[in-house]
Design an enzyme around this catalytic site. Structure first.
Site, PDB file in Angstrom:
ATOM      1  N   CYS A  64      82.403  59.490  68.192  1.00 16.70           N
ATOM      2  CA  CYS A  64      82.847  60.699  67.240  1.00 16.70           C
ATOM      3  C   CYS A  64      83.666  59.940  66.210  1.00 16.70           C
ATOM      4  O   CYS A  64      83.569  60.616  64.669  1.00 16.70           O
ATOM      5  CB  CYS A  64      83.950  61.520  67.914  1.00 16.70           C
ATOM      6  SG  CYS A  64      85.027  60.637  69.073  1.00 16.70           S
ATOM      7  N   HIS A 419      89.697  62.215  70.406  1.00 15.49           N
ATOM      8  CA  HIS A 419      88.452  62.446  69.611  1.00 15.49           C
ATOM      9  C   HIS A 419      88.800  62.843  68.240  1.00 15.49           C
ATOM     10  O   HIS A 419      89.937  63.021  67.949  1.00 15.49           O
ATOM     11  CB  HIS A 419      88.053  64.095  70.360  1.00 15.49           C
ATOM     12  CG  HIS A 419      86.750  64.678  69.946  1.00 15.49           C
ATOM     13  ND1 HIS A 419      85.849  64.101  69.730  1.00 15.49           N
ATOM     14  CD2 HIS A 419      86.553  65.738  69.120  1.00 15.49           C
ATOM     15  CE1 HIS A 419      84.723  64.935  69.148  1.00 15.49           C
ATOM     16  NE2 HIS A 419      85.137  65.699  68.827  1.00 15.49           N
TER      17      HIS A 419
END
Length: 755
Positions: A64, A419
């Site tokens: 990510c 994330h």
């Protein structure tokens, strides 16, 4: 009559199909319409510059960090144009021919059948003897990010990139793989889809070992590495080309020329286009406090990292970045003018502003107590428009105005897990949330939810600002007011328009209302559903102030629609691969560590305070003792320098030493006389008693202010003087026995004094 109807019902049965009739075909399932597709319903023809393409990126396991940075760079218009046009722009026909093999459209019905078949196979395996019991599965939450990403992979077109470095006339590198990504999206005939950056990741991991593992990586480090790699690859390829070829500008299409004129970007005909976009110059000014000479040293930067403070803003962080720093003690400055180390003042200023300013908020700080990096959840407010003030006097364009167009957000409690998502402002479709494969429209105020407050919240990590003009800002605000007034005036519509496009009532990130109640019916306001896909924070307090303050309804129409509540952070998983329970356990563990750390710090602070108090008391006692000793020594010194003491010292030990030497000399001369008169011993003892008795008698009559020791010493000195006077008298030389016994008496006195 009733019996007839009952018999008629029994006779009438379901219609039986005829022998030759074909069964009706089952309608194939239709994939659900996403909010992004609804937003793009009123779009016109596809543009050739790629500004109307909105592709997600597949996550290959903790990638990510790469996806969020690549999305921000793609929507940096001058950077995208420079990458696509260097060294030459690939013809659109060649790209379309290549995309015929790399762009694959999904069969939603086939994917559903395959998924159903997999479920049946799993259930059949669970029914076999000896197999573990099948756990009951919870129904999927259709509002969760995992479900939306899975549906995107099953319904949207998949775009894979190949190595086209040979068509660019370059060797394969990180820049060519980045160019492959950008050109594939630009040439795609679909506005939405999912990119598979497998080739880009392969090149990245081949050239840099640190990215070969599946560990959590830092997005800012990847941004800095990527920009430096692009510069190195471009300059290395340019050095291989002959000089005439490097001087020729690349061919431009009409569309790229038009875009360059509108956006301010130019087709790069040199290798310094990365420097012209992202590079700025910092000036370190150091002033010697001795000679007051100012020395300057310049250094370049591609991104600016600033330290954070609690409850501050980006402007205050930049002010602290350029604050004066005192160089003293062990950190003195070597002044060439003075020829040595001197105290000085140092400050950092910006000499040249970049066109694209990447601000890195230093959220991760190393702590000595934990011996590791720790995330800072400081609240730092960042504006939509920014003007830097910490520039030098000779700076180029010091009043340059910047606008925020991209934010990289880190979700998680620490630097080693979490994330990354990106929130990006597009050219004419407002703000979009890029969460790996999922792309969704969000409201403009959604960007203000990542200032950061406490552990567990999502925080802005990298801010991207691009240069703009005041006229463009005013034009954008007027357009926003017009769109907002239009949405308020259209009361009968079932949807609320924001950012110029219709939204469905169930859109999670935009928080649209299904109906706008009239001001006379406040009770009809309904609670909006919370969406688990948006990393939530509390709404900005300035918005509440703007609602409470009276304003012109024509210019402040935002007071009409209520601000939707921000979704709860507990509903957002820490990462796409982690469950909510795991996230709660990690957060509870981090909270426990934080409390234990605070308790240990409090104990250490108390121990340090007690130690400081004991040390202060000890120092006070030493100071008092030193003062008493100083007073005593001062009094003794005064007594020594008094007139009486001076007189006494003249008849003291110095006289005794001189007298002892004269007696020894005298005794050496009269040796024969002393030997001849050794038989006379009784008379001198009676005439001269021992000095001890005389001393004790004199001690009984002490004058005031004298100690017994000093008076005894004075008495002994007086007796010695009397004896010397007696010996000097000529009439005593006639009898030798007096001299002998007087010498013996003097030795006794000298012995008593020395003892």
């Amino acid at each position: 009559m009733g019996s007839f109807l009952r018999s008629l019902r029994r006779d009438v049965g379901p219609p039986t199909p005829s022998v030759g009739a074909t069964p009706a075909k089952k309608e194939p399932p239709v994939p659900p319409v996403t909010p992004l597709e609804k937003m793009l319903q009123d779009m016109g023809a596809i543009r050739e510059d790629g500004s109307d393409k909105f592709f997600g990126m597949e996550n290959y396991g903790n990638t990510c960090y790469c996806n969020s940075i690549l999305q921000c760079l793609y929507y940096s218009v001058p950077f995208r144009e420079a990458v696509v046009n260097y060294p030459t722009r690939t013809p659109i026909e060649s790209l379309e021919a290549a995309l015929a093999n790399t762009l694959r459209y999904q069969n939603f019905a086939a994917n559903l059948e395959a998924e159903a078949l997999a479920e049946k196979q799993k259930a059949a395996n669970a029914q076999r003897p000896g197999a573990p019991p099948n756990q009951p599965q919870k129904p999927e939450d259709k509002d969760s990010p995992e479900y939306k990403k899975k549906m995107a992979l099953q319904t949207l077109p998949l775009l894979e990139t190949k190595n086209n470095a040979t068509s660019y006339g370059m060797s394969e590198s990180l820049f060519t793989s980045l160019k492959d990504l950008f050109e594939s999206v630009v040439a795609s005939q679909s506005r939405i889809g999912i990119i598979r950056p497998q080739h880009f990741l392969d090149v990245l991991r081949r050239e840099h070992e640190m990215f070969r593992t599946a560990m959590h990586q830092d997005a800012h480090e990847f941004l800095n590495l990527l920009l430096n790699e692009v510069v190195a690859n471009v300059e290395a390829e340019a050095s291989k080309q002959p000089e005439p070829e490097r001087s020729l500008p690349p061919a431009e299409s009409a569309d790229s020329t038009e875009l360059s004129g509108s956006s301010g970007s130019k087709t790069p005909n040199t290798t310094r286009w990365v420097h012209e976009l992202f590079e700025g110059t910092l000036t370190s000014e150091t002033q010697c406090l001795t000679c007051e000479k100012v020395s300057q040293r310049d250094e370049v930067f591609l991104d600016l990292s600033v330290d954070l403070e609690q409850h501050s803003s980006v402007t205050s962080c930049l002010r602290k970045f350029s604050a004066e720093e005192m160089l003293c003690e062990r950190n003195k400055f070597h002044c060439d003018n003075c020829g040595g180390l001197q105290e000085a003042e140092k400050r950092m200023k910006i000499k040249r502003l970049p066109r694209i300013l990447a601000l890195h908020l230093k959220r991760f700080k190393y702590t000595e107590d934990l011996q590791r990096l720790q995330k800072l959840f400081h609240r730092v407010v960042y504006p939509y428009h920014l003007r830097l003030f910490n520039t030098t006097d000779d700076a180029e364009d010091p009043d340059r105005l910047y606008e925020l167009y991209a934010v990289v957000v880190h979700i998680g409690g620490g630097p080693y897990h979490g994330h990354y998502v990106a929130i990006i402002k597009t050219q004419d479709r407002g703000w979009l949330l890029f969460d790996d494969e999922m792309v969704e429209p969000v409201d403009k105020n959604y960007v203000r939810n990542f200032f950061g407050d406490r552990p567990g919240l999502a925080c802005a990590y990298v801010l991207f600002y691009q240069e703009t003009t005041l006229e463009a800002v005013m034009k954008e605000q007027e357009q926003e007011n017009m769109d907002l007034n239009t949405s308020v005036a259209d009361i009968n519509d079932s949807t609320l328009k924001q950012n110029g496009y219709p939204l469905s009532p169930g859109l999670a990130h935009v928080h649209s209302a299904s109906q706008i109640p009239s001001p006379s019916e406040p009770a009809r306001f309904s609670n909006l559903q919370r969406a688990p896909t948006a990393p939530p924070l509390f709404p900005h307090p300035e918005h509440a102030d703007s609602e409470s303050s009276p304003a012109d309804p024509s210019t402040t129409a935002s007071a009409t629609p209520p601000v939707p509540p921000i979704p709860d952070i507990h509903s957002l998983p820490l990462s796409p691969k982690k469950s909510d329970s795991h996230f709660k356990k990690e957060r509870a563990k981090e909270e426990k560590e934080r409390k234990a750390n605070e308790k240990e710090k409090e104990k250490q602070r108390r121990r340090d305070q007690e130690a400081r108090i004991r040390e202060q008391r000890r120092e006070d006692a030493e100071i008092r003792a030193a003062l008493e000793a100083s007073k005593a020594s001062k009094a003794e010194e005064d007594r020594r320098h008094s007139p009486d003491d001076t007189k006494k010292s003249s008849h003291g030990l110095s006289r005794l030493k001189r007298g002892s030497k004269s007696f020894s000399h005298r005794l050496g001369k009269d040796k024969e006389n002393r030997v001849s008169s050794s038989s006379h011993s009784a008379t001198p003892i009676a005439e001269h008693p021992p000095s001890r008795n005389g001393a004790s008698e004199s001690q009984q009559q002490l004058p005031n202010g004298q100690s017994p020791g000093s008076h005894g010493l004075h008495t002994r000195h007086t007796g010695l003087d009397e004896e010397r006077d007696t010996l000097k008298d000529p009439k005593h030389d006639r009898s030798g026995h007096h001299g002998k016994w007087r010498s013996f008496s003097l030795k006794k006195k000298s012995f008593s004094i020395l003892s």
